[in-house]
Design a protein around this motif. Sequence first.
Motif, PDB file in Angstrom:
ATOM      1  N   GLY A 153      68.921  27.307   5.439  1.00 22.55           N
ATOM      2  CA  GLY A 153      67.628  27.256   4.775  1.00 22.55           C
ATOM      3  C   GLY A 153      67.711  26.799   3.339  1.00 22.55           C
ATOM      4  N   TYR A 154      68.885  26.325   2.924  1.00 19.85           N
ATOM      5  CA  TYR A 154      69.010  25.800   1.562  1.00 19.85           C
ATOM      6  C   TYR A 154      70.175  24.811   1.477  1.00 19.85           C
ATOM      7  CZ  TYR A 154      72.490  29.616   1.367  1.00 19.85           C
ATOM      8  OH  TYR A 154      73.530  30.466   1.628  1.00 19.85           O
ATOM      9  N   PRO A 155      70.038  23.794   0.623  1.00 10.94           N
ATOM     10  CA  PRO A 155      71.131  22.843   0.427  1.00 10.94           C
ATOM     11  C   PRO A 155      72.190  23.420  -0.503  1.00 10.94           C
ATOM     12  CG  PRO A 155      69.288  22.253  -0.968  1.00 10.94           C
ATOM     13  CD  PRO A 155      68.840  23.436  -0.156  1.00 10.94           C
ATOM     14  N   ASP A 156      73.401  22.903  -0.402  1.00 10.39           N
ATOM     15  CA  ASP A 156      74.480  23.349  -1.286  1.00 10.39           C
ATOM     16  C   ASP A 156      75.338  22.142  -1.663  1.00 10.39           C
ATOM     17  OD1 ASP A 156      76.479  24.589  -2.687  1.00 10.39           O
ATOM     18  OD2 ASP A 156      77.234  25.793  -1.019  1.00 10.39           O
ATOM     19  N   ASP A 157      74.801  21.313  -2.559  1.00 11.76           N
ATOM     20  CA  ASP A 157      75.501  20.096  -2.957  1.00 11.76           C
ATOM     21  C   ASP A 157      76.737  20.377  -3.789  1.00 11.76           C
ATOM     22  OD1 ASP A 157      73.395  18.956  -1.687  1.00 11.76           O
ATOM     23  OD2 ASP A 157      72.547  17.945  -3.430  1.00 11.76           O
ATOM     24  N   GLU A 158      76.806  21.546  -4.376  1.00 11.06           N
ATOM     25  CA  GLU A 158      77.956  21.885  -5.209  1.00 11.06           C
ATOM     26  C   GLU A 158      79.210  22.111  -4.380  1.00 11.06           C
ATOM     27  OE1 GLU A 158      79.376  25.313  -8.418  1.00 11.06           O
ATOM     28  OE2 GLU A 158      77.255  25.131  -7.862  1.00 11.06           O
ATOM     29  N   ASN A 159      79.048  22.775  -3.236  1.00 13.15           N
ATOM     30  CA  ASN A 159      80.210  23.118  -2.408  1.00 13.15           C
ATOM     31  C   ASN A 159      80.420  22.188  -1.222  1.00 13.15           C
ATOM     32  OD1 ASN A 159      81.180  25.606  -3.720  1.00 13.15           O
ATOM     33  ND2 ASN A 159      79.177  26.420  -3.133  1.00 13.15           N
ATOM     34  N   ILE A 160      79.340  21.560  -0.738  1.00  8.19           N
ATOM     35  CA  ILE A 160      79.465  20.734   0.470  1.00  8.19           C
ATOM     36  C   ILE A 160      79.181  19.290   0.089  1.00  8.19           C
ATOM     37  CG2 ILE A 160      78.603  20.371   2.815  1.00  8.19           C
ATOM     38  CD1 ILE A 160      77.820  23.352   2.808  1.00  8.19           C
ATOM     39  N   LYS A 161      80.254  18.551  -0.134  1.00  8.98           N
ATOM     40  CA  LYS A 161      80.146  17.173  -0.622  1.00  8.98           C
ATOM     41  C   LYS A 161      80.572  16.137   0.404  1.00  8.98           C
ATOM     42  CE  LYS A 161      81.189  18.719  -5.342  1.00  8.98           C
ATOM     43  NZ  LYS A 161      79.847  18.517  -5.890  1.00  8.98           N
ATOM     44  N   ASP A 162      81.214  16.582   1.509  1.00  6.19           N
ATOM     45  CA  ASP A 162      81.679  15.639   2.525  1.00  6.19           C
ATOM     46  C   ASP A 162      81.783  16.371   3.850  1.00  6.19           C
ATOM     47  OD1 ASP A 162      84.137  17.101   2.504  1.00  6.19           O
ATOM     48  OD2 ASP A 162      84.902  15.820   0.884  1.00  6.19           O
ATOM     49  N   ARG A 166      48.595  13.844   6.137  1.00  2.48           N
ATOM     50  CA  ARG A 166      49.528  13.401   5.104  1.00  2.48           C
ATOM     51  C   ARG A 166      50.113  14.620   4.395  1.00  2.48           C
ATOM     52  NH1 ARG A 166      49.344   8.037   4.248  1.00  2.48           N
ATOM     53  NH2 ARG A 166      50.423   8.291   2.265  1.00  2.48           N
ATOM     54  N   LYS A 167      51.234  15.096   4.908  1.00  2.00           N
ATOM     55  CA  LYS A 167      51.898  16.262   4.328  1.00  2.00           C
ATOM     56  C   LYS A 167      53.404  16.048   4.345  1.00  2.00           C
ATOM     57  CE  LYS A 167      48.456  19.845   5.218  1.00  2.00           C
ATOM     58  NZ  LYS A 167      48.212  21.205   5.776  1.00  2.00           N
ATOM     59  N   ALA A 168      54.084  16.792   3.475  1.00  3.54           N
ATOM     60  CA  ALA A 168      55.538  16.703   3.386  1.00  3.54           C
ATOM     61  C   ALA A 168      56.158  18.047   3.747  1.00  3.54           C
ATOM     62  CB  ALA A 168      55.947  16.290   1.977  1.00  3.54           C
ATOM     63  N   TYR A 169      57.120  18.007   4.652  1.00  2.00           N
ATOM     64  CA  TYR A 169      57.869  19.194   5.061  1.00  2.00           C
ATOM     65  C   TYR A 169      59.357  18.898   4.877  1.00  2.00           C
ATOM     66  CZ  TYR A 169      53.404  20.128   7.382  1.00  2.00           C
ATOM     67  OH  TYR A 169      52.070  20.305   7.659  1.00  2.00           O
ATOM     68  N   PHE A 170      60.165  19.986   4.904  1.00  2.00           N
ATOM     69  CA  PHE A 170      61.575  19.814   4.582  1.00  2.00           C
ATOM     70  C   PHE A 170      62.480  20.601   5.534  1.00  2.00           C
ATOM     71  CE2 PHE A 170      59.169  18.968   0.763  1.00  2.00           C
ATOM     72  CZ  PHE A 170      59.739  17.780   0.314  1.00  2.00           C
ATOM     73  N   ALA A 171      63.713  20.100   5.654  1.00  2.00           N
ATOM     74  CA  ALA A 171      64.683  20.708   6.560  1.00  2.00           C
ATOM     75  C   ALA A 171      65.050  22.125   6.141  1.00  2.00           C
ATOM     76  CB  ALA A 171      65.937  19.836   6.630  1.00  2.00           C
ATOM     77  N   ASN A 172      64.913  22.450   4.857  1.00  2.00           N
ATOM     78  CA  ASN A 172      65.257  23.798   4.419  1.00  2.00           C
ATOM     79  C   ASN A 172      64.237  24.837   4.891  1.00  2.00           C
ATOM     80  OD1 ASN A 172      63.119  23.161   2.652  1.00  2.00           O
ATOM     81  ND2 ASN A 172      64.049  24.251   0.933  1.00  2.00           N
ATOM     82  N   GLN A 173      63.187  24.401   5.581  1.00  3.60           N
ATOM     83  CA  GLN A 173      62.187  25.314   6.127  1.00  3.60           C
ATOM     84  C   GLN A 173      62.488  25.733   7.571  1.00  3.60           C
ATOM     85  OE1 GLN A 173      58.815  22.474   4.569  1.00  3.60           O
ATOM     86  NE2 GLN A 173      57.887  24.504   4.796  1.00  3.60           N
ATOM     87  N   VAL A 193      65.356  30.492   0.409  1.00  2.00           N
ATOM     88  CA  VAL A 193      65.212  29.505   1.480  1.00  2.00           C
ATOM     89  C   VAL A 193      63.795  28.951   1.484  1.00  2.00           C
ATOM     90  CG1 VAL A 193      66.937  30.718   2.863  1.00  2.00           C
ATOM     91  CG2 VAL A 193      64.519  31.167   3.262  1.00  2.00           C
ATOM     92  N   GLY A 194      63.631  27.813   2.170  1.00  2.00           N
ATOM     93  CA  GLY A 194      62.308  27.222   2.304  1.00  2.00           C
ATOM     94  C   GLY A 194      61.385  28.109   3.115  1.00  2.00           C
ATOM     95  N   ALA A 195      60.092  27.991   2.872  1.00  2.00           N
ATOM     96  CA  ALA A 195      59.101  28.799   3.584  1.00  2.00           C
ATOM     97  C   ALA A 195      59.011  28.355   5.044  1.00  2.00           C
ATOM     98  CB  ALA A 195      57.740  28.644   2.915  1.00  2.00           C
ATOM     99  N   PRO A 196      58.645  29.260   5.946  1.00  2.00           N
ATOM    100  CA  PRO A 196      58.470  28.868   7.355  1.00  2.00           C
ATOM    101  C   PRO A 196      57.455  27.747   7.500  1.00  2.00           C
ATOM    102  CG  PRO A 196      58.408  31.260   7.121  1.00  2.00           C
ATOM    103  CD  PRO A 196      58.369  30.692   5.733  1.00  2.00           C
ATOM    104  N   LEU A 197      57.699  26.872   8.435  1.00  2.00           N
ATOM    105  CA  LEU A 197      56.738  25.808   8.739  1.00  2.00           C
ATOM    106  C   LEU A 197      55.489  26.418   9.371  1.00  2.00           C
ATOM    107  CD1 LEU A 197      59.374  23.360  10.214  1.00  2.00           C
ATOM    108  CD2 LEU A 197      58.031  22.914   8.150  1.00  2.00           C
ATOM    109  N   PRO A 198      54.321  25.866   9.109  1.00  2.00           N
ATOM    110  CA  PRO A 198      53.064  26.427   9.646  1.00  2.00           C
ATOM    111  C   PRO A 198      52.806  25.988  11.085  1.00  2.00           C
ATOM    112  CG  PRO A 198      52.569  24.545   8.278  1.00  2.00           C
ATOM    113  CD  PRO A 198      54.058  24.735   8.189  1.00  2.00           C
ATOM    114  N   ILE A 199      53.701  26.366  11.980  1.00  2.00           N
ATOM    115  CA  ILE A 199      53.614  25.870  13.357  1.00  2.00           C
ATOM    116  C   ILE A 199      53.473  26.989  14.386  1.00  2.00           C
ATOM    117  CG2 ILE A 199      54.998  23.843  12.787  1.00  2.00           C
ATOM    118  CD1 ILE A 199      57.324  25.281  14.318  1.00  2.00           C
ATOM    119  N   LEU A 200      53.640  28.249  13.962  1.00  2.00           N
ATOM    120  CA  LEU A 200      53.650  29.362  14.909  1.00  2.00           C
ATOM    121  C   LEU A 200      52.275  29.981  15.044  1.00  2.00           C
ATOM    122  CD1 LEU A 200      56.992  31.024  13.779  1.00  2.00           C
ATOM    123  CD2 LEU A 200      56.654  29.403  15.649  1.00  2.00           C
ATOM    124  N   THR A 201      51.994  30.524  16.212  1.00  2.00           N
ATOM    125  CA  THR A 201      50.672  31.099  16.457  1.00  2.00           C
ATOM    126  C   THR A 201      50.487  32.413  15.711  1.00  2.00           C
ATOM    127  OG1 THR A 201      51.521  32.137  18.478  1.00  2.00           O
ATOM    128  CG2 THR A 201      50.402  30.004  18.701  1.00  2.00           C
TER     129      THR A 201
END
Length: 361
Positions: free
Chosen positions: A117-126, A326-333, A352-360
Amino acid sequence: MKKYVFILILLASVSLTAQRENKVIWITIDGLRWQEFYEGADSLLINEAKFVYSKEELKQKFWNPEENKRREALFPFFWNEAVYKGVFLGNRQLGNEFSLKNKILLSYAGYNEILTGYPDDENIKDNSKFYNPNKTLLEVLNESPEYQGKIRVFGSWDVFPYIFNENRSKLAVNAGYRHSLSENPSPNELLLNKIQDEFPKRWGTVRFDTFTHNYALESLKNDKPLVTYIAYGETDDFAHEGNYQKYLESAHKTDKMIKELWEYVQSDPFYKNQTTFIITTDHGRGEEATEENTWKHHGRSIKNSEQTWFIAFGNNVKELGEAKTRKAYFANQVAATVAKYLEFNYEAETEVGAPLPILTH
């Protein structure tokens, strides 16, 4: 007599309630572009001889001047059935975007973002084989009494034991060229073990998806996990080879395999109408079919590598079909969405990113 009847009804009710836990099948399809998912076969690539070896045969299978028919030909289950059971995000033609937050834009970084639910560019570079310092949602779930031992992980890429940090998480990870992890393998699993050993290996680090898929299917039948994660990998490897024909054929086969999973869970009382499919990809890739051929690659230097897609269908998912707003969503969600579906309080080490608004609910 009435007393016994009442007890039997009560026991049946308790049993039914116990079985009505939410189950999830969480799937990633490595490096599958949103362009093919939403637009079908690319006209520039399918007509380029250096990317296909049997153009007329391929076009007969997957080409149509109408975009909707092209994508239906490539992904018949997704576009003729699944789309009516859930939500499809990421068609950029319609202004609906789904993207990665990480800036590395390689597989390990993408999987970490999706699964934690979150990126880690500091530790995961490859994509090196090192144990993930971050806990995935599945590891946190496995620490809880209700999910411990009830999670299974299957992947074609042999880096998944590191992404899930199996030494720390104690998750059961069948990835790369591993055999079935079952203590009592079924006859089908024993056969898979044998064939996998004997089958020619095209890539040293990635097995063919049919092995990953069938190990997962056998686990659903025999182990009855509450959460199953499956990572198909062929699409990315064929794309890196510049083999657009195999890339399309593999994508088509993956659609067929996911249909098989869906039909199985709908036939099994343990899973029927209690299971949600969550599906996305770990990264996008370039678009160009020029001398650079960026469609083959991805990473921080390849434009559009952050562009991905997401779909969900099944139990407790809103039947909204293809999103056209026209909306933007992200993988961290994604991780928070899975946690919310499971009604699990996911507290990660980083926000972490907020849950996507897809659940009933």
